[in-house]
Motif scaffolding. Structure first.
Motif, PDB file in Angstrom:
ATOM      1  N   GLU A  68     -11.308  25.916 -49.281  1.00  0.00           N
ATOM      2  CA  GLU A  68     -12.358  25.983 -48.122  1.00  0.00           C
ATOM      3  C   GLU A  68     -11.791  24.824 -46.992  1.00  0.00           C
ATOM      4  OE1 GLU A  68     -16.509  25.928 -48.500  1.00  0.00           O
ATOM      5  OE2 GLU A  68     -16.630  27.677 -49.939  1.00  0.00           O
ATOM      6  N   PHE A  69     -11.383  23.583 -47.573  1.00  0.00           N
ATOM      7  CA  PHE A  69     -10.916  22.449 -46.709  1.00  0.00           C
ATOM      8  C   PHE A  69      -9.471  23.072 -46.057  1.00  0.00           C
ATOM      9  CE2 PHE A  69      -8.529  18.560 -45.578  1.00  0.00           C
ATOM     10  CZ  PHE A  69      -9.273  18.097 -45.158  1.00  0.00           C
ATOM     11  N   LYS A  70      -8.623  23.644 -46.869  1.00  0.00           N
ATOM     12  CA  LYS A  70      -7.522  24.311 -46.304  1.00  0.00           C
ATOM     13  C   LYS A  70      -7.751  25.163 -45.085  1.00  0.00           C
ATOM     14  CE  LYS A  70      -4.397  23.627 -50.333  1.00  0.00           C
ATOM     15  NZ  LYS A  70      -3.610  24.277 -51.448  1.00  0.00           N
ATOM     16  N   GLN A  71      -8.724  26.147 -45.249  1.00  0.00           N
ATOM     17  CA  GLN A  71      -9.148  27.234 -44.417  1.00  0.00           C
ATOM     18  C   GLN A  71      -9.659  26.199 -42.900  1.00  0.00           C
ATOM     19  OE1 GLN A  71      -8.405  30.108 -44.053  1.00  0.00           O
ATOM     20  NE2 GLN A  71      -7.207  29.619 -46.133  1.00  0.00           N
ATOM     21  N   TYR A  72     -10.328  25.135 -43.329  1.00  0.00           N
ATOM     22  CA  TYR A  72     -10.453  24.040 -42.098  1.00  0.00           C
ATOM     23  C   TYR A  72      -9.469  23.690 -41.273  1.00  0.00           C
ATOM     24  CZ  TYR A  72     -12.537  19.985 -39.850  1.00  0.00           C
ATOM     25  OH  TYR A  72     -12.833  19.054 -38.876  1.00  0.00           O
ATOM     26  N   VAL A  73      -8.500  23.252 -41.945  1.00  0.00           N
ATOM     27  CA  VAL A  73      -7.448  22.555 -41.549  1.00  0.00           C
ATOM     28  C   VAL A  73      -6.805  23.695 -40.468  1.00  0.00           C
ATOM     29  CG1 VAL A  73      -4.963  21.473 -41.965  1.00  0.00           C
ATOM     30  CG2 VAL A  73      -7.104  20.665 -43.120  1.00  0.00           C
ATOM     31  N   ILE A  74      -6.358  24.865 -41.028  1.00  0.00           N
ATOM     32  CA  ILE A  74      -5.999  25.824 -40.345  1.00  0.00           C
ATOM     33  C   ILE A  74      -6.704  26.362 -39.187  1.00  0.00           C
ATOM     34  CG2 ILE A  74      -5.279  28.525 -40.685  1.00  0.00           C
ATOM     35  CD1 ILE A  74      -4.856  27.961 -43.403  1.00  0.00           C
ATOM     36  N   ARG A  75      -7.795  26.474 -39.083  1.00  0.00           N
ATOM     37  CA  ARG A  75      -8.748  26.669 -38.003  1.00  0.00           C
ATOM     38  C   ARG A  75      -8.610  25.591 -36.959  1.00  0.00           C
ATOM     39  NH1 ARG A  75     -15.234  26.529 -37.413  1.00  0.00           N
ATOM     40  NH2 ARG A  75     -15.419  27.242 -35.399  1.00  0.00           N
ATOM     41  N   ILE A  76      -8.569  24.269 -37.308  1.00  0.00           N
ATOM     42  CA  ILE A  76      -8.170  23.307 -35.945  1.00  0.00           C
ATOM     43  C   ILE A  76      -6.866  23.296 -35.705  1.00  0.00           C
ATOM     44  CG2 ILE A  76      -8.226  21.115 -35.940  1.00  0.00           C
ATOM     45  CD1 ILE A  76     -10.920  21.837 -36.328  1.00  0.00           C
ATOM     46  N   ARG A  77      -6.001  23.778 -36.518  1.00  0.00           N
ATOM     47  CA  ARG A  77      -4.397  23.631 -36.112  1.00  0.00           C
ATOM     48  C   ARG A  77      -4.335  25.020 -35.309  1.00  0.00           C
ATOM     49  NH1 ARG A  77       1.061  23.887 -39.834  1.00  0.00           N
ATOM     50  NH2 ARG A  77       2.316  23.578 -38.249  1.00  0.00           N
ATOM     51  N   GLY A  78      -5.065  26.017 -35.553  1.00  0.00           N
ATOM     52  CA  GLY A  78      -5.211  27.134 -34.645  1.00  0.00           C
ATOM     53  C   GLY A  78      -5.589  26.766 -33.114  1.00  0.00           C
ATOM     54  N   ALA A  79      -6.590  26.075 -33.128  1.00  0.00           N
ATOM     55  CA  ALA A  79      -7.190  25.565 -31.983  1.00  0.00           C
ATOM     56  C   ALA A  79      -6.393  24.509 -31.156  1.00  0.00           C
ATOM     57  CB  ALA A  79      -8.639  25.098 -32.023  1.00  0.00           C
ATOM     58  N   PHE A  80      -5.853  23.676 -31.985  1.00  0.00           N
ATOM     59  CA  PHE A  80      -5.046  22.481 -31.439  1.00  0.00           C
ATOM     60  C   PHE A  80      -3.575  22.381 -32.100  1.00  0.00           C
ATOM     61  CE2 PHE A  80      -9.733  21.582 -30.807  1.00  0.00           C
ATOM     62  CZ  PHE A  80      -9.551  21.512 -29.408  1.00  0.00           C
ATOM     63  N   PRO A  81      -2.755  23.151 -31.739  1.00  0.00           N
ATOM     64  CA  PRO A  81      -1.486  22.933 -32.669  1.00  0.00           C
ATOM     65  C   PRO A  81      -0.804  21.547 -32.501  1.00  0.00           C
ATOM     66  CG  PRO A  81      -1.499  24.988 -31.320  1.00  0.00           C
ATOM     67  CD  PRO A  81      -2.738  24.409 -31.193  1.00  0.00           C
ATOM     68  N   ASP A  82      -1.084  20.761 -31.520  1.00  0.00           N
ATOM     69  CA  ASP A  82      -0.443  19.608 -31.179  1.00  0.00           C
ATOM     70  C   ASP A  82      -1.785  18.393 -31.524  1.00  0.00           C
ATOM     71  OD1 ASP A  82      -2.135  20.008 -28.814  1.00  0.00           O
ATOM     72  OD2 ASP A  82      -0.680  19.057 -27.700  1.00  0.00           O
TER      73      ASP A  82
END
Length: 134
Positions: A47-61
């Motif tokens: 679930e933590f990995k999914q959270y990281v993916i979600r943030i990366r999708g919103a803010f790739p930089d």
């Protein structure tokens, strides 16, 4: 005994600023309990990995700058400045391309050199104002 402040520095430099999946596996306990500012609760590393993916999708930089670290026993508190460019959905707002900059605090607990719990409280009202600008 590991230097937990150094582990927090690695957590932000490698996992969040460089998006290293290797760092994620090295630093995060399989049984992590995490609560993030955007209303996310993650139980377990998947679930933590999914959270990281979600943030990366919103803010790739997305970039996390540590302003201050305070550590005692098995806990570390980090005061941070977050920056990035809004490139994906967040809080119901589609990508805007706007630069964001906001502050936050994170509290971590460690066991056997890994993060077992994390609680992040960011200034999401400021973040929402920045991405909701007309």
């Amino acid at each position: 005994m590991p230097d937990n402040k150094s582990l927090v520095r690695r957590y932000y430099a490698e996992l969040w600023n460089a998006w290293s999946t290797a760092a994620l596996d090295e630093l995060i306990s399989p049984n992590i309990i995490f609560r993030g500012s955007i209303g996310t609760a993650a139980i377990g590393i998947e679930e933590f990995k999914q959270y990281v993916i979600r943030i990366r999708g919103a803010f790739p930089d997305f970039h996390n700058h540590i302003e201050e670290l305070i550590g005692e026993d098995d806990k570390v508190v980090a005061r941070l400045t977050y920056t990035g460019t809004h490139r994906g959905e967040l809080f119901g707002f589609s990508a805007t391309g706007r630069k964001i900059n906001y502050q936050g605090i994170a509290i971590f607990q460690f066991r056997e050199g890994k993060i077992v719990s994390g609680f992040v409280l960011g200034d999401t009202e400021s973040l929402k104002r920045q991405i909701a600008q007309p």
